[in-house]
Design a protein around this motif. Structure first.
Motif, PDB file in Angstrom:
ATOM      1  N   LYS A   7       0.875  -1.162   0.000  1.00  0.00           N
ATOM      2  CA  LYS A   7       0.000   0.000   0.000  1.00  0.00           C
ATOM      3  C   LYS A   7       0.915   1.215   0.000  1.00  0.00           C
ATOM      4  O   LYS A   7       1.627   1.461   0.978  1.00  0.00           O
ATOM      5  N   ASN A   9       1.067   5.320  -0.891  1.00  0.00           N
ATOM      6  CA  ASN A   9       0.330   6.561  -1.144  1.00  0.00           C
ATOM      7  C   ASN A   9      -1.166   6.316  -1.331  1.00  0.00           C
ATOM      8  O   ASN A   9      -1.782   6.776  -2.279  1.00  0.00           O
ATOM      9  N   ARG A  10      -1.716   5.525  -0.418  1.00  0.00           N
ATOM     10  CA  ARG A  10      -3.142   5.226  -0.362  1.00  0.00           C
ATOM     11  C   ARG A  10      -3.634   4.348  -1.519  1.00  0.00           C
ATOM     12  O   ARG A  10      -4.828   4.196  -1.721  1.00  0.00           O
ATOM     13  N   ARG A  11      -2.733   3.738  -2.275  1.00  0.00           N
ATOM     14  CA  ARG A  11      -3.115   2.836  -3.361  1.00  0.00           C
ATOM     15  C   ARG A  11      -2.432   1.492  -3.147  1.00  0.00           C
ATOM     16  O   ARG A  11      -1.309   1.427  -2.666  1.00  0.00           O
ATOM     17  N   THR A  12      -3.114   0.427  -3.572  1.00  0.00           N
ATOM     18  CA  THR A  12      -2.558  -0.917  -3.439  1.00  0.00           C
ATOM     19  C   THR A  12      -1.920  -1.337  -4.758  1.00  0.00           C
ATOM     20  O   THR A  12      -2.507  -1.144  -5.825  1.00  0.00           O
ATOM     21  N   ASN A  53       4.279   3.452   7.937  1.00  0.00           N
ATOM     22  CA  ASN A  53       3.423   3.631   9.119  1.00  0.00           C
ATOM     23  C   ASN A  53       3.805   4.897   9.888  1.00  0.00           C
ATOM     24  O   ASN A  53       3.817   4.918  11.108  1.00  0.00           O
ATOM     25  N   GLU A  70       2.046   0.575   5.684  1.00  0.00           N
ATOM     26  CA  GLU A  70       1.669   1.533   4.649  1.00  0.00           C
ATOM     27  C   GLU A  70       2.823   2.483   4.368  1.00  0.00           C
ATOM     28  O   GLU A  70       3.400   3.077   5.278  1.00  0.00           O
ATOM     29  N   THR A  72       4.428   5.845   2.520  1.00  0.00           N
ATOM     30  CA  THR A  72       4.136   7.165   1.970  1.00  0.00           C
ATOM     31  C   THR A  72       5.433   7.726   1.415  1.00  0.00           C
ATOM     32  O   THR A  72       6.449   7.756   2.096  1.00  0.00           O
ATOM     33  N   GLY A  76       3.050  11.164  -2.094  1.00  0.00           N
ATOM     34  CA  GLY A  76       1.856  10.847  -1.319  1.00  0.00           C
ATOM     35  C   GLY A  76       1.459  11.907  -0.313  1.00  0.00           C
ATOM     36  O   GLY A  76       0.394  11.810   0.296  1.00  0.00           O
ATOM     37  N   GLU A  79      -2.599  15.839  -1.461  1.00  0.00           N
ATOM     38  CA  GLU A  79      -3.934  15.239  -1.503  1.00  0.00           C
ATOM     39  C   GLU A  79      -4.882  16.150  -2.261  1.00  0.00           C
ATOM     40  O   GLU A  79      -4.805  17.371  -2.143  1.00  0.00           O
TER      41      GLU A  79
END
Length: 166
Positions: A7, A9-12, A53, A70, A72, A76, A79
């Motif tokens: 995961k 930058n908020r994408r899988t 994290n 996660e 970033t 990322g 937003e």
């Protein structure tokens, strides 16, 4: 080769790579993210920094088999098409010269401001000390962190997002 699901930058994303491949190479070569850069290859300069994290990690020496959580990257932080206040402050304070350290400096500053929204000059210097800048823009970096801290505090007080660029 092994499959890894990340995961970022908020994408899988799913990648099929050797488990010993450093995370940096997967981010740059497989996911086309160019915020983290190859600097020293020894986890000492900070150019390859990412957040995992919410904690800063050096991706040039982190094998894919050890990546948990996660991720970033510098990309990322933005937003909804809006630059993060740190990114805006970097522009306003004209921090970048060669730009090589910017990734590590901004991510280290994010970790600092997440933990301490009102840092002193000494706390800023201590937090960003592990990230090396070849161009010696440390005073501009410090000014940008202070500007971003004010912007974030102002946005928190009003519940709005504020534009930082002067």
């Amino acid at each position: 080769m092994s499959k890894f699901t990340l995961k970022v930058n908020r994408r899988t994303h799913t990648v099929d790579v050797d488990p010993t491949t450093p995370l940096l190479y997967v981010l740059r070569n497989d996911l086309d993210l160019h915020g983290p850069r190859f600097g020293c290859g020894l986890a000492q300069c900070g150019a390859c920094s990412v957040l995992i994290n919410g904690a800063i990690q050096r991706s040039c020496v982190l094998p894919m088999s050890s990546v948990k959580g996660e991720i970033t990257t510098l990309e990322g932080l933005s937003e909804n098409g809006q630059l993060h206040p740190l990114q805006q402050a970097w522009i306003a304070e004209q921090v970048p010269q060669c730009g090589f350290c910017q990734n590590g400096q901004i991510l280290a500053a994010k970790v600092l401001l997440d933990k301490n929204p009102h840092p002193t000059d000494g706390q800023i210097r201590t937090a960003l000390n592990p990230t090396l800048c070849r161009c010696m823009t440390y005073y501009r970096v410090q000014a940008a962190v202070k500007r971003a801290a004010k912007a974030i505090a102002g946005a928190s007080a009003t519940g709005e997002e504020k534009e930082v660029v002067a």
